[in-house]
Design a protein around this motif. Structure first.
Motif, PDB file in Angstrom:
ATOM      1  N   ASP A   1      25.344 -28.818 -17.686  1.00  0.00           N
ATOM      2  CA  ASP A   1      24.161 -29.663 -17.702  1.00  0.00           C
ATOM      3  C   ASP A   1      24.190 -30.502 -16.426  1.00  0.00           C
ATOM      4  O   ASP A   1      25.096 -31.320 -16.231  1.00  0.00           O
ATOM      5  N   THR A   2      23.198 -30.311 -15.566  1.00  0.00           N
ATOM      6  CA  THR A   2      23.196 -31.025 -14.285  1.00  0.00           C
ATOM      7  C   THR A   2      22.863 -32.505 -14.432  1.00  0.00           C
ATOM      8  O   THR A   2      23.115 -33.279 -13.517  1.00  0.00           O
ATOM      9  N   VAL A   3      22.309 -32.900 -15.570  1.00  0.00           N
ATOM     10  CA  VAL A   3      21.994 -34.314 -15.790  1.00  0.00           C
ATOM     11  C   VAL A   3      23.266 -35.094 -16.118  1.00  0.00           C
ATOM     12  O   VAL A   3      23.549 -36.132 -15.528  1.00  0.00           O
ATOM     13  N   SER A   4      24.055 -34.566 -17.043  1.00  0.00           N
ATOM     14  CA  SER A   4      25.275 -35.264 -17.469  1.00  0.00           C
ATOM     15  C   SER A   4      26.532 -34.762 -16.746  1.00  0.00           C
ATOM     16  O   SER A   4      27.588 -35.367 -16.850  1.00  0.00           O
ATOM     17  N   ASP A   5      26.423 -33.645 -16.026  1.00  0.00           N
ATOM     18  CA  ASP A   5      27.548 -32.967 -15.372  1.00  0.00           C
ATOM     19  C   ASP A   5      28.548 -32.441 -16.395  1.00  0.00           C
ATOM     20  O   ASP A   5      29.689 -32.158 -16.072  1.00  0.00           O
ATOM     21  N   LYS A   6      28.135 -32.302 -17.643  1.00  0.00           N
ATOM     22  CA  LYS A   6      29.012 -31.818 -18.707  1.00  0.00           C
ATOM     23  C   LYS A   6      28.991 -30.290 -18.749  1.00  0.00           C
ATOM     24  O   LYS A   6      27.934 -29.674 -18.679  1.00  0.00           O
ATOM     25  N   PHE A   7      30.172 -29.703 -18.891  1.00  0.00           N
ATOM     26  CA  PHE A   7      30.280 -28.262 -19.085  1.00  0.00           C
ATOM     27  C   PHE A   7      30.031 -27.973 -20.561  1.00  0.00           C
ATOM     28  O   PHE A   7      30.763 -28.465 -21.425  1.00  0.00           O
ATOM     29  N   VAL A   8      29.005 -27.208 -20.849  1.00  0.00           N
ATOM     30  CA  VAL A   8      28.656 -26.870 -22.227  1.00  0.00           C
ATOM     31  C   VAL A   8      29.600 -25.793 -22.745  1.00  0.00           C
ATOM     32  O   VAL A   8      30.090 -25.867 -23.857  1.00  0.00           O
ATOM     33  N   MET A   9      29.850 -24.773 -21.903  1.00  0.00           N
ATOM     34  CA  MET A   9      30.768 -23.703 -22.268  1.00  0.00           C
ATOM     35  C   MET A   9      31.135 -22.900 -21.028  1.00  0.00           C
ATOM     36  O   MET A   9      30.466 -22.988 -20.005  1.00  0.00           O
ATOM     37  N   THR A  10      32.217 -22.138 -21.129  1.00  0.00           N
ATOM     38  CA  THR A  10      32.603 -21.191 -20.087  1.00  0.00           C
ATOM     39  C   THR A  10      32.810 -19.839 -20.759  1.00  0.00           C
ATOM     40  O   THR A  10      33.126 -19.761 -21.946  1.00  0.00           O
ATOM     41  N   TYR A  11      32.643 -18.779 -19.974  1.00  0.00           N
ATOM     42  CA  TYR A  11      32.847 -17.438 -20.503  1.00  0.00           C
ATOM     43  C   TYR A  11      33.242 -16.502 -19.361  1.00  0.00           C
ATOM     44  O   TYR A  11      32.994 -16.789 -18.191  1.00  0.00           O
ATOM     45  N   LYS A  12      33.871 -15.397 -19.711  1.00  0.00           N
ATOM     46  CA  LYS A  12      34.438 -14.489 -18.719  1.00  0.00           C
ATOM     47  C   LYS A  12      33.355 -13.800 -17.890  1.00  0.00           C
ATOM     48  O   LYS A  12      32.259 -13.531 -18.373  1.00  0.00           O
ATOM     49  N   ALA A  13      33.689 -13.535 -16.635  1.00  0.00           N
ATOM     50  CA  ALA A  13      32.786 -12.804 -15.747  1.00  0.00           C
ATOM     51  C   ALA A  13      32.498 -11.435 -16.351  1.00  0.00           C
ATOM     52  O   ALA A  13      33.368 -10.814 -16.950  1.00  0.00           O
ATOM     53  N   GLY A  14      31.273 -10.996 -16.210  1.00  0.00           N
ATOM     54  CA  GLY A  14      30.875  -9.713 -16.759  1.00  0.00           C
ATOM     55  C   GLY A  14      30.281  -9.797 -18.146  1.00  0.00           C
ATOM     56  O   GLY A  14      29.608  -8.865 -18.592  1.00  0.00           O
ATOM     57  N   GLU A  15      30.515 -10.900 -18.834  1.00  0.00           N
ATOM     58  CA  GLU A  15      29.911 -11.095 -20.151  1.00  0.00           C
ATOM     59  C   GLU A  15      28.453 -11.507 -19.954  1.00  0.00           C
ATOM     60  O   GLU A  15      28.115 -12.161 -18.973  1.00  0.00           O
ATOM     61  N   PRO A  16      27.575 -11.130 -20.890  1.00  0.00           N
ATOM     62  CA  PRO A  16      26.162 -11.502 -20.739  1.00  0.00           C
ATOM     63  C   PRO A  16      25.939 -13.004 -20.877  1.00  0.00           C
ATOM     64  O   PRO A  16      26.746 -13.711 -21.475  1.00  0.00           O
ATOM     65  N   LYS A  17      24.826 -13.444 -20.334  1.00  0.00           N
ATOM     66  CA  LYS A  17      24.427 -14.845 -20.454  1.00  0.00           C
ATOM     67  C   LYS A  17      24.245 -15.163 -21.937  1.00  0.00           C
ATOM     68  O   LYS A  17      23.580 -14.420 -22.650  1.00  0.00           O
ATOM     69  N   PRO A  18      24.859 -16.226 -22.425  1.00  0.00           N
ATOM     70  CA  PRO A  18      24.751 -16.554 -23.853  1.00  0.00           C
ATOM     71  C   PRO A  18      23.305 -16.858 -24.251  1.00  0.00           C
ATOM     72  O   PRO A  18      22.585 -17.535 -23.515  1.00  0.00           O
ATOM     73  N   SER A  19      22.913 -16.343 -25.402  1.00  0.00           N
ATOM     74  CA  SER A  19      21.551 -16.585 -25.874  1.00  0.00           C
ATOM     75  C   SER A  19      21.456 -17.911 -26.626  1.00  0.00           C
ATOM     76  O   SER A  19      20.399 -18.518 -26.675  1.00  0.00           O
TER      77      SER A  19
END
Length: 98
Positions: free
Chosen positions: A73-91
């Motif tokens: 989130d660019t407003v709060s600079d908070k990381f919502v989640m991380t995921y491995k490269a190659g995995e699809p964008k979370p819905s």
């Protein structure tokens, strides 16, 4: 200090161990030499810069050295989640109502 979770190391580490590698899920040209200068400019330099949720590539340079994707989130600079490269964008994003 900002903590970032590496999905490969499966732990949170200080932001100093990581480097941002730009916007994630970009369709890269298959033959970059064949595209026009305008298309090259759009691919290489022009990126979305939204206020709010953004999908980025990161690298754990002082750890496993692997690339992964992050939702931030660019407003709060908070990381919502991380995921491995190659995995699809979370819905669906945890903790985000949209």
């Amino acid at each position: 200090m900002l903590l970032i979770r590496c999905p490969y190391c499966e732990e949170e580490r200080p932001e100093l161990e990581f480097r941002n590698a730009g916007e994630a899920h970009i369709a890269r040209p298959t033959d970059i030499a064949a595209i026009s200068d305008d298309d090259f400019e759009k691919f290489f330099f022009i990126r979305a810069n939204p206020k709010g949720i953004i999908y980025e590539r990161w690298r754990h340079v002082h750890g496993c050295a692997r690339f992964f994707n992050a939702v931030r989130d660019t407003v709060s600079d908070k990381f919502v989640m991380t995921y491995k490269a190659g995995e699809p964008k979370p819905s669906k994003l945890p903790g985000v109502s949209k």
